[in-house]
Design a protein around this motif. Structure first.
Motif, short mmCIF file in Angstrom:
data_model
loop_
_atom_site.label_atom_id
_atom_site.label_comp_id
_atom_site.label_asym_id
_atom_site.label_seq_id
_atom_site.Cartn_x
_atom_site.Cartn_y
_atom_site.Cartn_z
N THR A 126 4.76 10.43 -7.22
CA THR A 126 5.49 9.36 -7.90
C THR A 126 6.92 9.20 -7.40
N LEU A 128 7.74 8.94 -4.38
CA LEU A 128 7.72 8.11 -3.18
C LEU A 128 7.48 6.65 -3.54
N PRO A 129 7.94 5.71 -2.71
CA PRO A 129 7.57 4.31 -2.90
C PRO A 129 6.05 4.17 -2.87
N ARG A 130 5.53 3.17 -3.57
CA ARG A 130 4.08 3.06 -3.75
C ARG A 130 3.32 3.03 -2.42
N GLU A 132 4.20 4.15 0.51
CA GLU A 132 4.28 5.45 1.20
C GLU A 132 3.40 6.48 0.49
#
Length: 370
Positions: A126, A128-130, A132
């Motif tokens: 969570t 990380l950007p979605r 990634e």
């Protein structure tokens, strides 16, 4: 339920993981109490970088509690936990689980039934950007050979596939140490060998240190670079499978790694007298009462030519082998032996018995005290 494609066939085509820097995890004189009952009693133990260390012991020995302390789910009452010599839990420090760089794989896999396989694996990413996080989750699924199941749900998978999804989720954040609590206990016995082999290959590829909890000695011997045997919250013995099998420190360890016959014995003139023959007892005081363990695998049963007479009391066919109960002179206690199933003629009663001296082990009488 979907079929399980596990096994060595798919390992070679799985994506090699990005490098993980394995860490050293150390328990330093760790104690734990629950409702005034001491469950961990001064354990000092280190999992070396890149090593698979198995925590082995019966129910209630403290294996899972020690794992939960390492994960940060439980707090020890005394002692310290260190990751690469950095204190992560101690008298003045307690890092929460998400800040430890440690992955945890639960016994029941703990997959979310309402999330897809991909979203289950992405759950621990969570931060990380979605996009990634999704890419990392796909890499983790490729690592365990389940990328083609990304959009399925847990109930559509077999037990072995669910186990690998749980492994992918634990490895997705690339932890330096992976903790696994009896990860194979819920699997069909026919699948365990291939799933264990796959898991061990994936662990080697990931390069993370791993601590695996199990109550099964054979599983520990298959998986572990080293094994730590626990009993009643204490560390009994730690070493390689070969060290613990060949040189057990007490009769508890001997019985955990092989089936044994157990007899009382007494040292007289440097010799321990047993119903199955005399063995060297010079490391004990003369007259001392000892415990004698004789491995079933060390007994040889023949129609004739053995060292002593014996009578078959019962025999149980187990496929490749038979389990025999035998009566021998000098003791009322039946002696158990495992022999090849086609060795003895059906209906045979009177046989002879020999024992390999290397399979007779002698221990102090009071080694079972807590």
């Amino acid at each position: 339920m979907a079929s399980d494609p596990s096994g060595s066939n798919g390992i070679g085509t799985r994506r090699a993981p990005a490098a993980t820097f394995a860490a050293r995890l150390t328990f330093e004189d760790v104690h734990h109490s629950y409702h005034s009952r001491e469950t961990i009693r001064g354990i000092t133990l280190t999992a070396e970088p890149g090593e698979v260390l198995c925590l082995l012991g019966p129910s209630g020995s403290g294996k899972t509690t020690l794992l939960r302390i390492a994960a940060g789910i439980e707090a020890q009452t005394a002692g310290r936990v260190l990751l690469d010599d950095r204190e992560i839990a101690g008298p003045a420090v307690f890092l929460p689980p998400e800040r430890r760089g440690v992955g945890l794989m639960f016994q029941d896999f703990a997959l979310f039934p309402h999330l897809s396989v991909l979203d289950n694996v992405r759950f621990g990413l969570t931060a990380l950007p979605r996009a990634e996080a999704e890419a990392e989750a796909n890499v983790a699924l490729e690592r365990v050979g389940l990328a083609h199941y990304a959009q399925k749900f847990p109930h559509q998978l077999s037990g072995g596939e669910q186990q690998r999804v749980a492994l992918a989720r634990a490895l997705a954040p690339r932890p330096s140490v992976l903790l696994m609590d009896e990860p194979f206990s819920g699997l069909d016995s026919r699948l365990k060998d291939s799933i264990r082999a796959d898991t061990l290959t994936i662990l080697r590829q990931s390069r993370a240190s791993a601590i695996v909890v199990t109550h099964d000695a054979e599983e520990a011997m298959r998986m572990g670079d080293r094994i730590a045997l626990l009993r009643d919250g204490r560390l009994v013995q730690v070493g390689t499978a070969e060290e613990l099998y060949l040189n057990p420190t007490d009769i508890f360890t001997a019985a955990f790694f092989s089936e044994i016959n157990e007899f009382p014995g007494r040292v007289r003139g440097g010799v321990v007298e047993t119903p199955l023959g005399n063995v060297d007892g010079r490391r004990f005081a003369d007259g001392e009462t000892v415990r004698v363990a004789v491995r079933l695998s060390g007994l040889r049963v023949l129609e004739e030519g053995g060292a002593m007479p014996a009578r078959i009391l019962s025999r149980r066919f187990l496929g490749v082998v038979e389990l025999l109960n035998l009566a021998i002179p000098g003791t009322d206690q039946p002696v158990r032996a495992r022999v090849r199933a086609d060795l003895l003629a059906h209906g045979l009663r009177d046989v002879t018995l020999s024992v390999n001296e290397r399979d007779i082990l002698v221990f102090e009488k009071d080694d079972r005290t807590s």
